[in-house]
Write a protein that holds these residues in place. Structure first.
Motif, short mmCIF file in Angstrom:
data_model
loop_
_atom_site.label_atom_id
_atom_site.label_comp_id
_atom_site.label_asym_id
_atom_site.label_seq_id
_atom_site.Cartn_x
_atom_site.Cartn_y
_atom_site.Cartn_z
N GLU A 3 0.83 -1.20 0.00
CA GLU A 3 0.00 0.00 0.00
C GLU A 3 0.87 1.26 0.00
OE1 GLU A 3 -3.44 2.03 2.79
OE2 GLU A 3 -3.23 -0.16 2.81
N ASP A 48 2.20 1.82 -3.53
CA ASP A 48 1.19 2.46 -4.39
C ASP A 48 1.04 3.94 -4.04
OD1 ASP A 48 0.77 0.03 -5.64
OD2 ASP A 48 -1.03 -0.46 -4.48
N THR A 49 1.08 4.25 -2.75
CA THR A 49 0.93 5.64 -2.31
C THR A 49 2.09 6.49 -2.79
OG1 THR A 49 -0.30 4.92 -0.34
CG2 THR A 49 0.65 7.14 -0.30
N PHE A 94 1.75 7.12 -6.46
CA PHE A 94 0.68 8.06 -6.77
C PHE A 94 1.11 9.50 -6.48
CE2 PHE A 94 -3.07 10.54 -5.61
CZ PHE A 94 -3.88 10.33 -6.71
N PHE A 142 -7.64 12.98 -2.22
CA PHE A 142 -6.64 12.05 -1.66
C PHE A 142 -6.39 12.44 -0.21
CE2 PHE A 142 -2.19 11.20 -0.58
CZ PHE A 142 -2.07 9.85 -0.88
N HIS A 146 -6.86 9.16 2.15
CA HIS A 146 -7.71 8.00 1.89
C HIS A 146 -7.50 7.61 0.44
CE1 HIS A 146 -11.92 6.00 1.94
NE2 HIS A 146 -11.09 5.28 2.68
N PHE A 147 -7.05 6.37 0.22
CA PHE A 147 -6.59 5.98 -1.12
C PHE A 147 -7.03 4.56 -1.42
CE2 PHE A 147 -2.74 4.75 -3.85
CZ PHE A 147 -3.24 5.39 -4.98
N GLN A 148 -7.53 4.36 -2.61
CA GLN A 148 -7.93 3.04 -3.10
C GLN A 148 -8.97 2.37 -2.21
OE1 GLN A 148 -4.11 1.04 -3.40
NE2 GLN A 148 -3.78 1.76 -5.49
N CYS A 149 -9.86 3.20 -1.63
CA CYS A 149 -10.96 2.68 -0.79
C CYS A 149 -10.48 1.88 0.40
CB CYS A 149 -11.92 1.82 -1.64
SG CYS A 149 -12.70 2.73 -2.99
N LYS A 150 -9.26 2.17 0.86
CA LYS A 150 -8.73 1.46 2.02
C LYS A 150 -8.87 2.33 3.26
CE LYS A 150 -5.75 -1.37 -0.84
NZ LYS A 150 -4.39 -1.78 -1.23
#
Length: 315
Positions: free
Chosen positions: A130, A133-134, A137, A195, A221-225
């Motif tokens: 995660e 990915d962050t 992004f 984001f 808050h990212f990727q609905c996590k």
């Protein structure tokens, strides 16, 4: 019991008393099976004799059980972002026992209110993938604002850990000037695309030729996590290596090399540079101009140390 008084309750006096008593009992050449064996012992008062009697009779100590419950509640309060151990004890004295109790407390700071609001999520560990990915992004967004900027996730992530407590992003630009005002524009854009969902104001310190960073702390808050904590710092290029070293950590390594820098060379090492002190004393005045180092490796070379890769810094 003594370590609970010392580490959590901050009661050094009681901690000292209990520690001395425990050490005294441990040093006896025999096992204590009756309070008569210790009743006349110097330094062992009536209350301690009573506790030993309870332990011998029941195998438990009610005072310790009560103390553990109190400590547990204080530790929960202290785990709220921005509160810490000292204020947690003060809040406990005022009658607060749970995070929910704090929801309507008007004296909390902005950071502490975020800590309460997002408590369940931001106290979860963040999986490494995660963070990958962050970082990717955020780097992509930065690239649209300042092409060629350097973006690195630091902290335990950079040391190769499988999980992190938060995401710590360090940014600079190799041209030495495009970092200025970048953080304000970045936070504005990350808010626009939802984001970043909450946060403190941007602390703008970076100036041309200076060493201080612009900083932002908030919630994303990212990727609905889950909601996560994020710290973003933008440094001038000429001190970026020092910032990368400091915020990669770990704390043990940082303390060790800063101590070595002072006692061996008379330097002051920080996230903003390597400065010559007037003397090797801890509080001696340091110069305002850093010894230049382009990379972390150069910093270690200046200190006469072998360079450890980030994954070797988990001391």
């Amino acid at each position: 019991m003594w370590h609970l008084y010392e580490d959590v309750l901050g009661d050094q006096w009681r901690s000292l008393i209990y520690r001395k008593t425990v050490n005294k009992l441990r040093s006896l050449p025999y096992k204590v099976t009756s309070v008569e064996q210790i009743r006349e012992m110097y330094g062992v008062g009536k209350s301690l004799v009573k506790m030993v009697k309870e332990i011998l009779g029941t195998g438990q100590l009610q005072k310790l059980d009560n103390l553990k419950a109190q400590v547990g509640e204080i530790q929960v309060l202290g785990s709220v972002w921005g509160i810490g151990a000292i204020q947690a004890r003060e809040l406990y004295k005022k009658g607060f026992r749970t995070v929910k109790d704090l929801e309507n407390y008007s004296s909390l700071t902005s950071m502490q209110r975020m800590g309460v609001k997002y408590y369940d999520d931001i106290n979860l560990r963040i999986p490494r993938d995660e963070v990958v990915d962050t970082e990717k992004f955020v780097r992509g967004v930065v690239e649209t604002l300042a092409p060629g900027a350097w973006v690195n996730a630091a902290g335990s992530y950079r040391r190769g850990k499988p999980t992190c407590g938060d995401v710590d992003i360090l940014i600079t630009h190799p041209d030495g000037s495009s970092h200025q005002d970048l953080l304000a524009r970045l936070v504005q854009e990350l808010r626009r695309i939802e984001f970043i969902v909450d946060g403190l104001r941007v602390d703008a310190n970076a100036r041309k030729g200076g060493t201080q960073p612009d900083m932002f702390m908030g919630i994303f808050h990212f990727q609905c996590k889950a909601y996560r904590r994020i710290d973003i710092k933008v440094y001038p290029r000429h001190v970026y290596a020092f910032a990368l070293l400091a915020f990669t950590g770990n704390d043990v390594l940082n303390r060790k090399i800063r101590f070595l820098a002072r006692v061996k060379f008379g330097y002051k090492l920080s996230d903003q540079g390597l400065f010559i002190r007037e003397s090797k004393k801890k509080d001696s005045k340091a110069s305002t101009e850093s010894i230049p180092c382009e990379t972390e490796r150069e910093i270690f070379e200046k200190l006469g140390l072998d360079y450890p890769e980030p994954h070797d810094r988990n001391w």
